[in-house]
Design an enzyme around this catalytic site. Structure first.
Site, PDB file in Angstrom:
ATOM      1  NE  ARG A  45      -3.948   0.050   1.909  1.00 34.77           N
ATOM      2  CZ  ARG A  45      -5.103  -0.140   2.554  1.00 34.77           C
ATOM      3  NH1 ARG A  45      -5.374   0.578   3.627  1.00 34.77           N
ATOM      4  NH2 ARG A  45      -5.976  -1.031   2.138  1.00 34.77           N
ATOM      5  N   GLY A 364      -9.478  -4.600   1.431  1.00 34.77           N
ATOM      6  CA  GLY A 364      -9.717  -5.260   2.705  1.00 34.77           C
ATOM      7  C   GLY A 364      -9.469  -6.748   2.656  1.00 34.77           C
ATOM      8  N   GLY A 387     -14.330  -0.407   1.755  1.00 36.88           N
ATOM      9  CA  GLY A 387     -15.542   0.388   1.941  1.00 36.88           C
ATOM     10  C   GLY A 387     -15.809   1.335   0.795  1.00 36.88           C
TER      11      GLY A 387
END
Length: 408
Positions: A45, A364, A387
């Site tokens: 990330r 996720g 999300g």
């Protein structure tokens, strides 16, 4: 994806030379796992933010990065410091990275003033400040006081209206600066926009996870668009209960069985549920499991994963698909005894991508699953946001995108 506003501007849309010498606040998503030794456990990330930061350094901007890590609850907690991220980022970038051990206030202002163009500062965890999640205008104004422009590159938190994702870009724009999308955010939006506007068919969605309540909007938005929606994970238990089946000690949202029944009626054959399950007396490591038909869950058992017949069934749908969107695991995949369903779907998704399908995996747990299965490199696009991906799939606007300057 919402069409009510123009696409946000990105850094490439800015006039030549406007970044040189300017102070640019960058909202990145460095919410990464840390090892017990306090180092970044998975650098992926952080590495995906490097292109945007590198562009700004090359343009001779003064780069100031904001991010959160974990949920420290609006107070300082050494367990959630971003200092390990600064060390990793220093290794990944050509410019040196200085860590500022606070997130706002005079010390930050002084550090920004002292920094040279082409340098990089990483501020401490924004969630150490209670005003972050409350979207405090005062906190946004504190940051905007030193920021000439703002770059949003944190897709993973773009669905949150926080001070650093919503208040800050609006405050920067109010003082005459630009608030634009970074490379990572631009890529994420483009992938979901293209997938939802004009998918190649058959279009198959795979949804999993624990609760149906968080995905009602997604299911309702996708059912008219997809050729098949495959539902697994604990959310399938709520559908089973709505069908009058025994679910034993399985996780069920009893207050949502009416919604589940309505979705079943509306979807017809378009909603495909598991046909078998992996059950155990309790969902725990070392549990004694058995594979049963979905109608064979005992009163003292809990379903923790989809069974092998379901993996084959879902795999057949994926093998025929030209577009696949997957969000949510098929079971409690963190526990080995209940991981086979999720790993099986991850491999089937990778096989579909190898065969030419466009396969988009939400962030996720789903992203963790494809990495755990060793197939992440074969997936067309592994999103950095769970999300945010769900909100886009449900047709909702993301606050962190709505706050940016429109493309003119």
């Amino acid at each position: 994806m919402p069409e009510s506003r123009p696409r946000p501007r990105n850094a490439a849309d800015l006039p030549d030379g406007c970044l040189g010498g300017a102070t640019v606040a960058v909202r990145a998503d460095f919410n990464v796992p840390l090892t017990t030794a306090g180092e970044v456990a998975d650098p992926a990330r952080v590495a995906r933010a490097v292109p945007t930061i590198g562009d700004l350094v090359e343009a001779n901007a003064k780069v100031v990065i904001l991010s959160h890590l974990g949920r420290p609850g609006g107070r300082e907690d050494p367990a959630f410091t971003l200092e390990p991220v600064s060390r990793l980022l220093d290794d990944l970038l050509p410019a040196p990275v200085r860590f500022v051990p606070c997130a706002a206030g005079r010390q930050v202002t002084a550090a920004v003033d002292a920094a040279a163009p082409g340098s990089v500062l990483l501020l401490e965890n924004t969630r150490f400040l209670p005003g972050e999640t409350a979207n405090s205008p005062e906190l946004a104004a504190d940051w905007a006081a030193w920021a000439d422009h703002f770059v949003m590159d944190a897709f993973g938190t773009a669905h949150r209206a926080h001070a650093s994702t919503d208040g800050l870009p609006r405050a920067v724009r109010a003082k005459g600066g630009e608030a634009v999308a970074g490379r990572l955010l631009e890529r994420e939006l483009a992938v979901f926009r293209d997938t939802l506007r004009n998918p190649r068919r058959p279009f198959v969605a795979v949804l999993g996870g624990a609760k149906i309540s968080g995905k009602i909007g997604v299911i309702e938005a996708l059912l008219p668009r997809v050729d098949a929606l495959l539902a697994g994970g604990a959310m399938a238990n709520t559908f089973f209960r709505a069908m009058g089946m025994e679910t034993g000690a399985s996780l069920v949202e009893t207050g949502k069985t009416g919604v589940a029944a309505r979705l079943l009626r509306a979807a017809g054959a378009g909603l495909v549920l598991p046909v078998d399950c992996v059950t155990a007396p309790g969902i725990a490591p070392g549990a004694r499991t058995r594979v049963v038909d979905r109608s064979g869950i005992a009163p003292d058992e809990a379903a923790g994963d989809v069974g092998p017949v379901t993996v084959r069934l879902f795999g057949e749908y994926l093998a025929e698909a030209a577009t696949v969107v997957w969000n949510g695991p098929m079971g409690v995949f963190e526990t080995e005894e209940f991981s086979r369903g999720t790993v099986g779907i991850a491999r089937a998704a990778a096989d579909a991508a190898d065969a030419g399908a466009a396969v988009i995996v939400g962030g996720g747990d789903s992203a963790a699953a494809v990495r755990s299965a060793g197939v992440a490199a074969r997936i067309t696009h592994v999103s950095t946001g769970g999300g945010a991906a769900l909100d886009l799939l449900a047709g909702r606007e993301l606050p962190g995108v709505a706050a940016l300057s429109d493309r003119r």
